[in-house]
Enzyme design. Structure first.
Site, PDB file in Angstrom:
ATOM      1  N   GLU A  56       8.408 -26.485  11.482  1.00 31.20           N
ATOM      2  CA  GLU A  56       8.933 -25.772  12.639  1.00 31.20           C
ATOM      3  C   GLU A  56       8.154 -24.460  12.744  1.00 31.20           C
ATOM      4  O   GLU A  56       8.230 -23.618  11.845  1.00 31.20           O
ATOM      5  CB  GLU A  56      10.436 -25.530  12.417  1.00 31.20           C
TER       6      GLU A  56
ATOM      7  N   CYS B 276       0.684 -30.628  14.217  1.00 33.04           N
ATOM      8  CA  CYS B 276       1.953 -30.402  14.901  1.00 33.04           C
ATOM      9  C   CYS B 276       2.335 -28.913  14.891  1.00 33.04           C
ATOM     10  O   CYS B 276       1.691 -28.136  15.580  1.00 33.04           O
ATOM     11  CB  CYS B 276       3.023 -31.321  14.316  1.00 33.04           C
TER      12      CYS B 276
ATOM     13  N   ARG C 111       8.790 -34.578  17.646  1.00 35.11           N
ATOM     14  CA  ARG C 111       9.050 -33.345  18.417  1.00 35.11           C
ATOM     15  C   ARG C 111       7.738 -32.610  18.686  1.00 35.11           C
ATOM     16  O   ARG C 111       7.580 -31.420  18.406  1.00 35.11           O
ATOM     17  CB  ARG C 111      10.054 -32.441  17.692  1.00 35.11           C
TER      18      ARG C 111
ATOM     19  N   HIS D  16       1.040 -36.570  13.387  1.00 33.13           N
ATOM     20  CA  HIS D  16       1.133 -36.424  11.923  1.00 33.13           C
ATOM     21  C   HIS D  16       0.274 -37.473  11.209  1.00 33.13           C
ATOM     22  O   HIS D  16       0.807 -38.496  10.754  1.00 33.13           O
ATOM     23  CB  HIS D  16       2.587 -36.598  11.477  1.00 33.13           C
TER      24      HIS D  16
ATOM     25  N   GLU E  34      -0.811 -37.518   8.327  1.00 39.29           N
ATOM     26  CA  GLU E  34      -0.410 -37.666   6.916  1.00 39.29           C
ATOM     27  C   GLU E  34       0.693 -38.718   6.758  1.00 39.29           C
ATOM     28  O   GLU E  34       0.984 -39.146   5.648  1.00 39.29           O
ATOM     29  CB  GLU E  34       0.028 -36.307   6.333  1.00 39.29           C
TER      30      GLU E  34
HETATM   31  N1  GLN Z   1       8.807 -28.916  17.299  1.00 40.63           N
HETATM   32  C1  GLN Z   1       8.119 -28.193  16.253  1.00 40.63           C
HETATM   33  C2  GLN Z   1       7.703 -26.793  16.713  1.00 40.63           C
HETATM   34  O1  GLN Z   1       7.829 -26.501  17.853  1.00 40.63           O
HETATM   35  C3  GLN Z   1       6.914 -28.966  15.757  1.00 40.63           C
HETATM   36  C4  GLN Z   1       7.349 -30.301  15.209  1.00 40.63           C
HETATM   37  C5  GLN Z   1       6.544 -30.821  14.077  1.00 40.63           C
HETATM   38  O2  GLN Z   1       5.774 -30.091  13.428  1.00 40.63           O
HETATM   39  N2  GLN Z   1       6.755 -32.069  13.765  1.00 40.63           N
HETATM   40  O3  GLN Z   1       7.279 -25.998  15.963  1.00 40.63           O
END
Ligand code: GLN
Length: 189
Positions: A47, A76, A132, A167, A169
């Site tokens: 996040e 991400c 996400r 992702h 990984e």
């Molecule tokens: N939704 C996350 C963000 O805004 C990122 C999601 C993820 O790393 N899988 O930081």
């Protein structure tokens, strides 16, 4: 090759395993000194707001210096941190890649998705696990797009910095990490 994986939060351990399988020596990066002896850095998913909250100022300063001078790969949330502009909502980026990313852009129905698409890495279509995910909504002139989801760039490179909004990984395919290790070895693409 010594690769650091930022290990404050998120799925850093899957990156560690993949990089070790490919022959790299991995350091989990948590403190400013951990940047001293690494040749490249992976910023994992997680996040991005939490990363920004958890990063002490001295570590954030070292991180900012590192991403502007040494090979770095963000996935991400890591891609969000590397961006020049971040929207939905606005948040500071490290400006290592001339891209704009919109956070959580694929909507609730599409929160997590696995897709396959051709990529500049050649061979079989690439499996891409999105969780996400952010959407790269703008790329600057210097950005090379290595894979797309529909029209949206999802794997990009600029100089010695790479980012994926998915992702790699979490897939068995090692090609994306192998491409990053090539970058670390050669300095640039
Ligand atoms: N939704 C996350 C963000 O805004 C990122 C999601 C993820 O790393 N899988 O930081």
């Amino acid at each position: 090759m010594k690769i650091g994986v930022l290990a404050l939060q998120g799925d850093f351990d899957a990156h560690r395993r993949r990089l070790e399988e490919l022959g790299a020596t991995v350091t989990l990066v948590r403190k400013a000194e951990d940047f001293d002896h690494i040749d490249g850095l992976v910023i994992p998913g997680g996040e991005s707001t939490t990363f920004l909250k958890l990063l002490p100022k001295n570590v954030l300063d070292r991180l900012r210096d590192f991403v502007h001078s040494k090979p770095t790969f963000g996935t991400c949330a890591g891609a969000i941190l590397l961006a020049k502009h971040v929207t939905n909502p606005d948040q500071p980026g490290l400006n290592a890649l001339d891209i704009t990313v919109e956070r959580n852009a694929y909507g609730r129905q599409n929160d997590s998705t696995i897709l396959h698409a051709d990529s500049a890495l050649g061979g079989e279509p690439l499996e891409m696990v999105f969780i996400r995910a952010p959407r790269i909504s703008r790329v600057g002139d210097g950005i090379e797009v290595l894979a797309r989801r529909g029209d949206d760039p999802v794997l990009v490179r600029q100089g010695s910095v790479m980012a994926a909004t998915f992702h790699p990984e979490l897939s068995d395919d090692p090609r994306v990490h192998a491409e990053f290790l090539k970058l670390v070895k050669n300095g640039t693409a």
